[in-house]
Design a protein around this motif. Structure first.
Motif, PDB file in Angstrom:
ATOM      1  N   GLU A  16      45.863  57.630  40.648  1.00 11.14           N
ATOM      2  CA  GLU A  16      46.658  56.924  41.658  1.00 11.14           C
ATOM      3  C   GLU A  16      47.677  55.966  41.037  1.00 11.14           C
ATOM      4  N   ASP A  17      47.589  55.748  39.718  1.00  9.44           N
ATOM      5  CA  ASP A  17      48.498  54.798  39.065  1.00  9.44           C
ATOM      6  C   ASP A  17      49.693  55.471  38.395  1.00  9.44           C
ATOM      7  N   TYR A  18      49.903  56.755  38.665  1.00 13.78           N
ATOM      8  CA  TYR A  18      50.952  57.499  37.956  1.00 13.78           C
ATOM      9  C   TYR A  18      52.323  56.844  38.073  1.00 13.78           C
ATOM     10  N   GLU A  19      52.777  56.599  39.282  1.00 18.76           N
ATOM     11  CA  GLU A  19      54.136  56.083  39.477  1.00 18.76           C
ATOM     12  C   GLU A  19      54.312  54.716  38.817  1.00 18.76           C
ATOM     13  N   LYS A  20      53.319  53.855  38.987  1.00 17.24           N
ATOM     14  CA  LYS A  20      53.420  52.509  38.425  1.00 17.24           C
ATOM     15  C   LYS A  20      53.372  52.554  36.898  1.00 17.24           C
ATOM     16  N   ALA A  21      52.460  53.384  36.350  1.00 14.53           N
ATOM     17  CA  ALA A  21      52.343  53.482  34.888  1.00 14.53           C
ATOM     18  C   ALA A  21      53.634  54.037  34.290  1.00 14.53           C
ATOM     19  N   LEU A  22      54.191  55.058  34.924  1.00 13.43           N
ATOM     20  CA  LEU A  22      55.440  55.640  34.438  1.00 13.43           C
ATOM     21  C   LEU A  22      56.562  54.604  34.467  1.00 13.43           C
ATOM     22  N   GLU A  23      56.606  53.826  35.523  1.00  8.06           N
ATOM     23  CA  GLU A  23      57.639  52.790  35.649  1.00  8.06           C
ATOM     24  C   GLU A  23      57.541  51.763  34.516  1.00  8.06           C
ATOM     25  N   ILE A  24      56.306  51.328  34.210  1.00  9.17           N
ATOM     26  CA  ILE A  24      56.129  50.315  33.159  1.00  9.17           C
ATOM     27  C   ILE A  24      56.433  50.905  31.783  1.00  9.17           C
ATOM     28  N   ILE A  25      56.026  52.155  31.544  1.00  8.57           N
ATOM     29  CA  ILE A  25      56.325  52.808  30.261  1.00  8.57           C
ATOM     30  C   ILE A  25      57.834  52.925  30.077  1.00  8.57           C
ATOM     31  N   GLU A  26      58.519  53.370  31.114  1.00  6.91           N
ATOM     32  CA  GLU A  26      59.974  53.544  31.008  1.00  6.91           C
ATOM     33  C   GLU A  26      60.686  52.206  30.837  1.00  6.91           C
ATOM     34  N   LEU A  27      60.112  51.166  31.425  1.00  3.31           N
ATOM     35  CA  LEU A  27      60.687  49.833  31.252  1.00  3.31           C
ATOM     36  C   LEU A  27      60.590  49.394  29.792  1.00  3.31           C
ATOM     37  N   GLN A  28      59.458  49.676  29.155  1.00  6.07           N
ATOM     38  CA  GLN A  28      59.299  49.310  27.740  1.00  6.07           C
ATOM     39  C   GLN A  28      60.316  50.053  26.874  1.00  6.07           C
ATOM     40  N   PHE A  29      60.547  51.320  27.197  1.00  2.89           N
ATOM     41  CA  PHE A  29      61.514  52.107  26.440  1.00  2.89           C
ATOM     42  C   PHE A  29      62.932  51.558  26.622  1.00  2.89           C
ATOM     43  N   GLU A  30      63.269  51.219  27.846  1.00  2.00           N
ATOM     44  CA  GLU A  30      64.601  50.651  28.117  1.00  2.00           C
ATOM     45  C   GLU A  30      64.787  49.325  27.402  1.00  2.00           C
ATOM     46  N   GLU A  31      63.740  48.500  27.374  1.00  2.00           N
ATOM     47  CA  GLU A  31      63.829  47.223  26.671  1.00  2.00           C
ATOM     48  C   GLU A  31      64.026  47.436  25.164  1.00  2.00           C
ATOM     49  N   MET A  32      63.373  48.452  24.620  1.00  2.00           N
ATOM     50  CA  MET A  32      63.569  48.757  23.201  1.00  2.00           C
ATOM     51  C   MET A  32      65.022  49.137  22.936  1.00  2.00           C
ATOM     52  N   GLN A  33      65.586  49.965  23.792  1.00  2.00           N
ATOM     53  CA  GLN A  33      66.975  50.390  23.603  1.00  2.00           C
ATOM     54  C   GLN A  33      67.957  49.225  23.749  1.00  2.00           C
ATOM     55  N   LYS A  34      67.588  48.248  24.544  1.00  2.00           N
ATOM     56  CA  LYS A  34      68.445  47.084  24.738  1.00  2.00           C
ATOM     57  C   LYS A  34      68.204  46.001  23.688  1.00  2.00           C
ATOM     58  N   GLY A  35      67.211  46.237  22.822  1.00  2.00           N
ATOM     59  CA  GLY A  35      66.920  45.248  21.788  1.00  2.00           C
ATOM     60  C   GLY A  35      66.132  44.059  22.282  1.00  2.00           C
ATOM     61  N   GLN A  36      65.345  44.252  23.334  1.00  2.00           N
ATOM     62  CA  GLN A  36      64.559  43.150  23.888  1.00  2.00           C
ATOM     63  C   GLN A  36      63.206  43.044  23.179  1.00  2.00           C
TER      64      GLN A  36
END
Length: 430
Positions: free
Chosen positions: A328-348
């Motif tokens: 049941e946590d698929y959408e939320k987990a995917l959102e948080i994982i993708e957020l971490q990836f985006e932060e890496m690309q932005k140098g956060q």
């Protein structure tokens, strides 16, 4: 560690002698390498099982193991592995260094006799592998193929690669294909085995404390098995770059309690690229260590995963995320994982985590170099990638990786495929 590799090429064989007095053992590793191909992968997957069972001189597994025991408990292992779009069959033998055994000057020579007997003189009946061994080991491999579905993490990763690398050699399963296995016979496999001996790229490694001139002579004599015909075509598919316009999502369902969410990225960077050290650091900060963004945020902060990590495939130019989540946590987990990836690309991320991750990477390399087999695998990376970069060179590059280097390499990484293996309960209840 102070390592000294001496490389000799003799009649199509590359002999790598790596001297160190750190170990009281001698490690022999023989590697046969060829491109991943649908026509050969199942044959190559089965060969290690058969060759480990018996030779023309030691006609049973028990006799072979008894001979290894007589060599002061020498260990022998054979396996196949996939590195990028290359398939490698490795023979490994480790035994006590004869310098520490009284009156045992010929131990290395005896060991090489057994090792080459296993490689070049398998037990045959007429002009084929022994039928009883062939049938038994064929069944063993078939059961291993079928058992992968029982390990849901491995199964999910296999399915991710199936979908992500469809129509690419990298999608071939390292254990081969069951239909091809069923059609294989002992004669056909033996004919392929003979061609492998003469056509594969062959690298022979020795790690330990030894006399270079003496061991070079012993190796040259032991592996003097006739002319080799190694292909000169070295166009490596892993150098290809794929442009991903839109990622795809694959959802499959089974009766499982814990869902597996795996994500595949194209890094567009491989082992022999200048940015590779920065990619290692990027992956380390993203999901490679317990201090990583995936572990700290997806697992610890939001409690959305039983585990969450990432790793890179150095030769194909891929990065994978693995996570085990509640369905049941698929959408939320995917959102948080993708957020971490985006932060890496932005140098956060800050300089502290950068330096800490570099230190963890260097410690990993030092730990790997504490084992003879680890030394071989690190040096063999250069062979797979056709690169002159040595482990010590890569460690120096890691030390020099800057914040800007990590941000820059992150910009070249693109998401390719999302794969979810989740449960099938409740669908018919509505």
């Amino acid at each position: 560690m102070d390592l000294n590799e001496k490389l000799f090429t003799h009649e199509g064989k590359n002999i790598h002698l790596i001297q160190t007095n750190k170990f009281k053992t001698i490690q022999f590793v023989v590697k046969f390498k060829a491109p991943l191909q649908k026509e050969t992968i199942t044959k190559r997957a089965l060969l290690p099982y058969i060759l480990r069972q018996a030779t023309n001189q030691y006609t049973t597994r028990a006799e072979l193991d008894k001979q290894l025991d007589l060599l002061y408990g020498a260990g022998l292992g054979i396996d196949g592995s996939k590195k990028g779009e290359q398939h490698i069959i490795s023979f490994r033998m480790e035994l006590p260094n004869e310098k520490f055994i009284p009156n045992s000057e010929s131990v290395n020579e005896q060991a090489l006799h057994v090792l080459t007997d296993v490689i070049y003189n398998p037990l045959l009946v007429d002009t084929a592998f022994d039928q009883s061994i062939f049938k038994r080991e064929k069944e063993t491999l078939k059961q291993r193929m079928r058992s992968i579905v029982d390990d849901k993490l491995d199964y999910a990763q296999m399915r991710l690669i199936d979908e992500m690398c469809k129509n690419e050699s990298y999608s071939l399963h390292v254990l081969g294909d069951e239909k091809d296995l069923e059609a294989l016979d002992a004669q056909t496999l033996y004919e392929y085995y003979k061609s492998l001996l003469t056509e594969d790229e062959l690298d022979i490694y020795v790690v330990g404390d030894f006399d270079v001139k003496d061991l070079k002579t012993k190796l040259t004599n032991a592996f003097d098995k006739g002319k080799r015909y190694v292909s000169t075509d070295k166009t490596l598919a892993f150098r290809n770059r794929l442009s991903i316009s839109k990622s795809k999502e694959i959802i499959e369902k089974e009766s499982i309690q814990q869902a597996k969410l795996h994500i595949g990225y194209r890094t567009n960077c491989t082992f022999n690229d200048d940015q590779y050290a920065a990619l290692l650091v990027f992956n380390g900060i993203f999901g490679g260590f317990p201090n990583s963004k995936l572990f700290m945020n997806v697992r610890e902060k939001h409690s959305l995963a039983y585990y969450a990590a990432s790793r890179i495939e150095s030769y194909k130019g891929l990065m994978f995320v693995f996570s085990g989540i509640a369905p049941e946590d698929y959408e939320k987990a995917l959102e948080i994982i993708e957020l971490q990836f985006e932060e890496m690309q932005k140098g956060q991320f800050d300089e502290d985590i950068l330096e800490e991750t570099k230190g963890l990477l260097l410690n990993d390399y030092l730990e790997t170099l504490d084992h003879p087999q680890g030394i071989v695998e690190l040096y063999y990376q250069g062979i797979i990638a056709e690169s002159n970069i040595k482990p010590e060179d890569l460690m120096e590059r890691i030390k020099r990786v800057s914040y800007d280097d990590v941000v820059q390499v992150g910009k070249s990484i693109t998401k390719d495929t999302i794969y979810l293996l989740t449960n099938s309960r409740g669908e018919d209840d509505e």
